[in-house]
Design a protein around this motif. Structure first.
Motif, PDB file in Angstrom:
ATOM      1  N   ARG A 160      53.199 115.572  37.607  1.00 41.36           N
ATOM      2  CA  ARG A 160      51.824 116.062  37.578  1.00 41.36           C
ATOM      3  C   ARG A 160      51.859 117.574  37.444  1.00 41.36           C
ATOM      4  O   ARG A 160      52.820 118.221  37.821  1.00 41.36           O
ATOM      5  CB  ARG A 160      51.095 115.668  38.861  1.00 41.36           C
ATOM      6  CG  ARG A 160      51.013 114.173  38.983  1.00 41.36           C
ATOM      7  CD  ARG A 160      50.166 113.796  40.169  1.00 41.36           C
ATOM      8  NE  ARG A 160      48.762 114.186  39.954  1.00 41.36           N
ATOM      9  CZ  ARG A 160      47.806 113.814  40.782  1.00 41.36           C
ATOM     10  NH1 ARG A 160      48.072 113.102  41.839  1.00 41.36           N
ATOM     11  NH2 ARG A 160      46.562 114.159  40.554  1.00 41.36           N
ATOM     12  N   ALA A 161      50.791 118.120  36.900  1.00 44.47           N
ATOM     13  CA  ALA A 161      50.742 119.567  36.732  1.00 44.47           C
ATOM     14  C   ALA A 161      50.937 120.225  38.085  1.00 44.47           C
ATOM     15  O   ALA A 161      50.409 119.755  39.086  1.00 44.47           O
ATOM     16  CB  ALA A 161      49.394 119.967  36.166  1.00 44.47           C
ATOM     17  N   ALA A 162      51.695 121.296  38.127  1.00 42.08           N
ATOM     18  CA  ALA A 162      51.948 121.980  39.392  1.00 42.08           C
ATOM     19  C   ALA A 162      50.641 122.536  39.961  1.00 42.08           C
ATOM     20  O   ALA A 162      49.709 121.816  40.149  1.00 42.08           O
ATOM     21  CB  ALA A 162      52.976 123.073  39.191  1.00 42.08           C
ATOM     22  N   ALA A 163      50.556 123.813  40.266  1.00 36.36           N
ATOM     23  CA  ALA A 163      49.316 124.313  40.841  1.00 36.36           C
ATOM     24  C   ALA A 163      48.302 124.568  39.732  1.00 36.36           C
ATOM     25  O   ALA A 163      48.496 125.422  38.886  1.00 36.36           O
ATOM     26  CB  ALA A 163      49.591 125.583  41.623  1.00 36.36           C
TER      27      ALA A 163
END
Lengths: 327, 327
Positions: free
Chosen positions: A322-325
């Motif tokens: 999943r996309a990080a922050a």
């Protein structure tokens, strides 16, 4: 996720290849198999003929490839001592060891986590102090001594439990189990405690330390400031955060329980692979020793793989797909 | 005057240790009216956060309330049982901590943490609690709240996480919010937004705020009244405007002097010489006397009593007492 699993599997295969090399070299460096097999009376020509027939004159790399190919299909040769296929020998002994390891591993985990949480939450209580002191005994006494002490107290003095063997066993398919008969269950108690005591104290101390650490964090303070119940804070929020290191250690300890069951099996004359290994060492039964080495390595590698996948399930921060922050 | 929402009288917090007892808060008294914003300022270690922790009942042992009383709408709360106090936390007094990066449990989604907190305090179903959670996130300014609610804390930036923390602190409609340095850990660019959000959302719900900070600028813009703490004692309390423009306590004047201004041409900021005393060596008389430029004999021998002044102000300073006696 799939890429991650594949990468881990490739790494595992590499580890197994290295172990195979070590196990293969046992044959080459621990004595001459031809001398062992033919004795002193055989002529030089016979020896050469056998050497040739066994493929021992081939280049090392060819021999190694052959060894791996046979090992992969479960063929580890024939035991020098018992004149039986090694794989058959190990498989017939494996259920005893696995049952012992699983029971003592479960005991160690359940009591380790339970006592660890208790001593962390009641840090100043006298019972916690007592548990911590007693746990030092578990960490510092060698396994064989604990085994002998347990035998002395519970088998010799109190005569509550048998001191050796597996009791009656029942065959369930290919699996020979002792857990279905009363004498089998009674027999496993002492060895399981002996084998698991060290792991239990280790897990307990680890859980306690991690738990104390987590209880100091801001998110636990904030959870309390939101008025969540002690139960929700301690078990829902705190315990789950201690689990990642605990899973690692427990996983690796399960490996060592199986690998180092040797001592416990010897003390209690438990008919498992550990006892088989000890006997093989005495008779320089190299095919069995080599196969045992491979088996233990395989168990460690598999457990490590499972532990890594468990991290993934417990800690969302490791799910890198999943996309990080996102801001 | 209406009944205060929170009334603290002569609060005394002690930390017993081996060498004796440290008095961390001594004789703190103040009120917070419903809907009012009270700023609490002071240097690190002056006891600002400790006051907040004492009110919400989360003093870290061995710290304990040794004297005085805390009333919430007339009900005494410092003597409640832990379970009764737990029901007040989150429900009637919410708290926002300093560091949003560590205030949220990393292993649970924002939705899980919000729903858990809401359902602890309100008789709502899972579905209704979730709806409420989404509405709250929307209110605190999380874009696409309905989608983002299932993200984990590490998917949010610092400012966004502090918004989530505010939503968590406010999710059960508390009457008082204690914000303990809510912007210290944030970027300067988002600090103002977060302060505005806290002020706005509390005004909207009629919640009072106790804003703990060392940033006089934030106090000047946000608070209705301000309390100045020094070495665990209240130096001065009064309406923000009066205290800032006409500080009565030399310590407050020093604090005000240390704020840089745009209009004033100055090479150096005014600085109070020395450092705040350690709790174990608070001087006799006024705690501030060794650093006070205007100290006289009485300041060194006798502890100043809080003195009421017109306009709802209180000052604990002998100099101010002398002036008002003469004037």
């Amino acid at each position: 996720m799939i890429a991650y699993v594949l990468r881990r599997i490739v790494q595992s295969v590499l580890v197994m290849l290295v172990v195979a090399l070590v196990s293969f070299s046992l044959f080459r460096f621990v004595g001459d198999p031809v001398a062992t097999m033919m004795g002193q009376e055989a002529s030089q020509a016979d020896r050469e003929a056998l050497r040739d027939r066994l493929g021992l004159n081939d280049p090392v790399i060819v021999q190694f490839a052959g060894y791996i190919a046979r090992a992969a299909s479960g063929d580890f040769g024939i035991s020098y001592r018992l004149q039986q296929p090694v794989m058959e020998l190990i498989l017939s002994r494996l259920p005893a060891t696995l049952e012992l390891a699983l029971i003592s591993g479960t005991l160690a985990f359940v009591f380790g986590v339970g006592l660890g949480v208790y001593t962390a939450l009641n840090r100043r209580g006298w019972l916690s102090g007592t548990i911590m002191t007693v746990s030092l005994v578990g960490v510092s006494l060698p396994t064989f001594l604990i085994g002998v002490l347990l035998i002395w107290v519970f088998a010799v003095e109190l005569q509550w439990l048998p001191s050796f063997g597996r009791g009656e066993t029942v065959d369930v398919g290919p699996w020979r189990t002792g857990l279905l008969t009363p004498s089998g269950r009674a027999s496993i108690v002492l060895p399981a405690i002996t084998l698991g005591l060290y792991q239990m104290t280790l897990i307990m101390r680890l859980v306690r330390a991690e738990m104390l650490e987590v209880l100091r964090t801001d998110y636990i303070k904030f959870a309390r400031a939101r008025g969540l119940s002690d139960r929700a804070v301690n078990f829902g929020h705190a315990l789950k955060n201690t689990l990642v290191p605990v899973i690692t250690i427990t996983g690796l300890q399960l490996g060592s329980i199986i690998a180092f069951a040797i001592i416990t099996e010897t003390v209690f004359q438990w008919p498992g692979v550990g006892a088989l290994f000890i006997n093989s060492v005495q008779f320089v039964d190299i095919p069995v020793m080599a196969a045992y080495l491979m088996l233990i390595a395989l168990i460690f590698v598999v457990i490590n793989l499972v532990v890594d996948l468990l991290y993934y399930a417990v800690d969302p921060r490791l799910r890198l797909d999943r996309a990080a922050a996102r801001h | 005057m209406t009944e205060p929402l929170l009334s603290v009288r002569d609060l005394r917090v002690e930390f017993p240790n081996r060498r004796g007892t440290l008095t961390a808060l001594d004789g703190i008294s103040f009120d917070i009216a419903p809907g009012e914003v009270l700023g609490m300022v002071g240097e690190s270690g002056a006891g600002k956060s400790l006051t907040g922790a004492a009110i919400i009942g989360l003093l870290e042992p061995p710290g304990r309330i040794a004297g005085g009383e805390i009333r919430l709408k007339g009900q005494r709360i410092d003597t409640l049982s832990p379970e009764q106090m737990r029901r007040i936390r989150g429900k009637r007094i919410g708290m926002v901590f300093q560091d949003p990066l560590t205030s949220l449990n990393p292993l649970y989604t924002v939705a899980q943490q919000l729903v858990e907190t809401i359902r602890t305090h309100m008789p709502l179903s899972e579905v209704d609690a979730r709806k409420r959670a989404i509405a709250l996130l929307d209110r605190v300014g999380i874009p696409a709240a309905a989608r983002r609610i299932d993200d984990y804390p590490h998917h949010f930036s610092g400012g966004m996480r502090q918004r989530v923390v505010i939503a968590l602190a406010l999710c059960a409609e508390p009457e008082l919010v204690i914000a303990d340095e809510p912007t210290t850990a944030l970027d300067v660019s988002v600090q103002a937004q977060i302060i505005d959000l806290i002020k706005e959302i509390c005004a909207e719900r009629g919640a009072a705020v106790m804003l703990i900070t060392h940033d006089m600028g934030v106090i000047a813009e946000t608070a209705d009244r301000v309390a100045v703490l020094y070495a665990g004692r209240l130096a001065e309390i009064g309406p923000v405007r009066d205290v800032i423009l006409d500080a009565a306590h030399p310590y407050t004047r020093g604090l005000m002097g240390s704020i840089p201004t745009l209009t004033q041409e100055s090479d150096r900021l005014v600085q109070i010489p020395g450092a705040m005393p350690r709790l174990s060596s608070i001087p006799t008389g006024c705690a501030f006397n060794p650093r006070c430029p205007e100290a006289f004999d009485r300041c060194r021998t006798e502890r100043p009593v809080p003195l009421d002044r017109p306009g709802g102000r209180q000052v604990a300073c002998w100099l101010a007492a002398k002036e008002s006696a003469h004037g």
